[in-house]
Design a protein around this motif. Structure first.
Motif, mmCIF file in Angstrom:
data_model
loop_
_atom_site.group_PDB
_atom_site.id
_atom_site.type_symbol
_atom_site.label_atom_id
_atom_site.label_comp_id
_atom_site.label_asym_id
_atom_site.label_seq_id
_atom_site.Cartn_x
_atom_site.Cartn_y
_atom_site.Cartn_z
ATOM 1 N N LEU A 23 -3.039 9.443 -15.660
ATOM 2 C CA LEU A 23 -3.954 8.310 -15.650
ATOM 3 C C LEU A 23 -5.188 8.552 -14.791
ATOM 4 O O LEU A 23 -6.313 8.247 -15.221
ATOM 5 C CB LEU A 23 -3.216 7.054 -15.164
ATOM 6 C CG LEU A 23 -2.102 6.529 -16.081
ATOM 7 C CD1 LEU A 23 -1.383 5.353 -15.438
ATOM 8 C CD2 LEU A 23 -2.655 6.126 -17.441
ATOM 9 N N ARG B 223 -6.934 2.248 -16.862
ATOM 10 C CA ARG B 223 -6.551 3.432 -17.636
ATOM 11 C C ARG B 223 -5.390 3.124 -18.583
ATOM 12 O O ARG B 223 -5.358 3.609 -19.704
ATOM 13 C CB ARG B 223 -6.178 4.574 -16.680
ATOM 14 C CG ARG B 223 -7.385 5.176 -15.949
ATOM 15 C CD ARG B 223 -8.354 5.776 -16.943
ATOM 16 N NE ARG B 223 -9.531 6.364 -16.351
ATOM 17 C CZ ARG B 223 -9.637 7.634 -15.976
ATOM 18 N NH1 ARG B 223 -8.600 8.443 -16.098
ATOM 19 N NH2 ARG B 223 -10.764 8.081 -15.467
ATOM 20 N N VAL C 285 -6.251 11.165 -21.688
ATOM 21 C CA VAL C 285 -5.097 10.699 -20.895
ATOM 22 C C VAL C 285 -3.808 11.290 -21.445
ATOM 23 O O VAL C 285 -2.959 11.790 -20.695
ATOM 24 C CB VAL C 285 -5.048 9.158 -20.883
ATOM 25 C CG1 VAL C 285 -3.726 8.675 -20.277
ATOM 26 C CG2 VAL C 285 -6.217 8.587 -20.107
#
Length: 507
Positions: free
Chosen positions: A187, A277, A325
């Motif tokens: 993240l 995130r 991510v």
């Protein structure tokens, strides 16, 4: 006799030979009983000791493979003066003993990273997996050319509702601290250290303060929407957690929850960044993915103890940040899982096409640990500018195989020139100096010679000296490399290395 008969009858492929040889090595090392091996070979012949998928070859091959040596041919070293004489015009191939030191390939779009590097290596590793020698995970955007879906055992199409498999967000672990460390790296691992409160250590603490209590109450880790609600500090989910912990008398976990609630009141709390995130994954396109209730078929990288072939398709279109991510998540889970394997005789490799935004300090440290775990990583980049400046040197110094493809920029070439260093070469300086006559006869002879040749009499002097020069300069890498070529340096797991070589990837 049975195997020889199948070979003479044309029933044995190169994959069969490699697979049975691998099984025999297991017998010699004591992992498998001899009686079982003998019975299987007598019953099935060349089809003995099958891969769990039952496949004995790939649907199609595009590269040239030699499973006896375990190598795949990438090209031919150029007959160029910049290549050492012993290497000119020879074939160049890569195998697990070289990929075990990891490889980084840098070149602009269209330079051949996917077609000339990723596709042959993925194909070779899939053949090794069918032979029981390797486990491979190929990560890239959907349709990048990593091979057909039927060449893999598991295909995870993130964001595609037709995907059979899901991706385990927590890597298959049951330890909240381990899950928090891997998830924090995915993240916020790309955030630079100068940002206060955004480093992975604080993020790991925040996630651990939530994952531990949630697992104690629900017996599982939170889904993406639940994790987002906890990180946002919504009073409902936190109150429910507190109620469940109070009822079960989990005092230590209650203290963790209290600490989390106190930190949420501080303006520099990293929980808000983590929630932002996580929100990238809490989109309608991913609604059916990252399920933790047990209703889907999540793939976990803990399965790399087996010769499995995995392809992960990232949702690059419209979800670029989410793809980065997820790529960091897969890399973090890979480095965490392969270093914990008990049986390291199986080579594990991660092929990551386009590692933009994936290289973090923790990722570099993880790649350093792969070599001792009989594992490696193949990373491609369009430019080194996609890696933070403080990490470019450590990244190139960590990997053993470095490739610079045609079209490289001069500033990228400078980083490669520095890591490849200099070598001693012989420089010859030739100078001509005019001869001055002293005697009258000499002056007369010089006058006659000047009248005939039109030049003053000179003497040539040759000076030979040893100088240190760059193996490949930044200018040569940027402007003197032909299209379809690359400069590649190699190091194997035993420490033997080859100098930077100009390779033609089109052969």
């Amino acid at each position: 006799d049975r195997l020889a008969a199948d070979a003479r009858a044309g029933l044995m492929r190169d994959v069969d030979h490699a697979r049975i040889s691998r099984a025999w090595q297991g017998v010699q090392s004591g992992r498998h009983p001899l009686a079982t091996f003998t019975g299987t070979v007598l019953s099935h012949g060349a089809a003995a000791c099958p891969h769990p998928s039952g496949a004995r070859d790939l649907p199609a091959r595009q590269a040239r493979h030699d499973l006896l040596t375990g190598q795949v041919r990438l090209g031919t070293t150029a007959d160029d003066a910049r290549n050492p004489y012993a290497y000119r015009g020879t074939g160049l191939a890569l195998g697990p003993e070289l990929l075990g030191t990891s490889l980084v390939a840098v070149g602009p779009a269209g330079s051949g990273k996917t077609g000339a590097v990723v596709r042959p290596l993925a194909e070779s590793l899939c053949l090794h997996a069918l032979a029981g020698r390797a486990a491979v995970v190929v990560v890239g955007a959907a349709g990048v050319g990593a091979g057909p879906a039927d060449a893999y055992d598991v295909v995870v199409r993130i964001g595609n509702p037709d995907s059979v498999y899901d991706l385990d967000l927590y890597g298959g672990t049951t330890d909240p601290d381990e899950a928090a460390a891997v998830l924090a790296e995915a993240l916020v691992g790309d955030l630079a250290d100068p940002h206060p409160g955004n480093d992975s250590r604080r993020a790991t603490t925040v996630l651990a303060q939530l994952l531990g209590p949630f697992r104690a109450v629900h017996g599982r880790f939170p889904s993406v929407p639940e994790l987002r609600g906890l990180l946002d500090g919504s009073p409902g989910p936190l109150a429910e957690l507190r109620r469940g912990l109070t009822e079960t008398g989990q005092e230590s976990l209650l203290r963790e929850l209290d600490a989390r609630e106190r930190q949420m009141a501080h303006p520099g709390d990293v929980g808000g960044v983590l929630a932002d995130r996580v929100a990238l994954l809490d989109r309608p396109a991913f609604a059916g993915f990252f399920d933790t209730s047990g209703q889907s078929r999540p793939f976990t990288l803990k399965a790399l103890d087996h010769p499995v072939r995995v392809r992960v398709d990232l949702p690059a279109r419209g979800h670029a940040d989410a793809s980065r991510v997820l790529a960091r998540l897969v890399l973090a889970q890979f480095t965490a899982s392969v270093t914990e394997r008990e049986d390291r005789s199986l080579f594990a490799c991660l092929v990551l096409d386009d590692a933009t935004g994936v290289i973090t300090p923790e990722a570099v440290r993880g790649i350093q640990r792969l070599r001792s775990a009989n594992a490696g990583a193949v990373l491609t980049l369009r430019t080194l500018d996609d890696v933070a400046r403080p990490l470019r040197g450590p990244l190139l110094g960590t990997v053993g195989c470095r490739m610079a493809l045609a079209g490289l920029t001069p500033w990228d070439g400078q980083d490669f020139a520095e890591v490849w260093g200099k070598e001693w070469t012989e420089a010859r300086d030739v100078t001509d100096r005019q001869i001055i006559a002293e005697s009258p006869a000499g002056k007369a002879w010089h006058a006659v010679r000047r009248a005939i040749t039109g030049k003053a009499p000179t003497a040539r002097a040759v000076t030979v000296r040893q100088v240190e020069r760059e193996r490949w300069s930044a200018s040569e890498l940027a402007h003197a490399m032909p299209a379809g070529h690359a400069v590649l340096s190699l190091t194997d797991v035993r420490g033997e290395h080859a100098p930077p070589l100009l390779v033609d990837l089109r052969g």
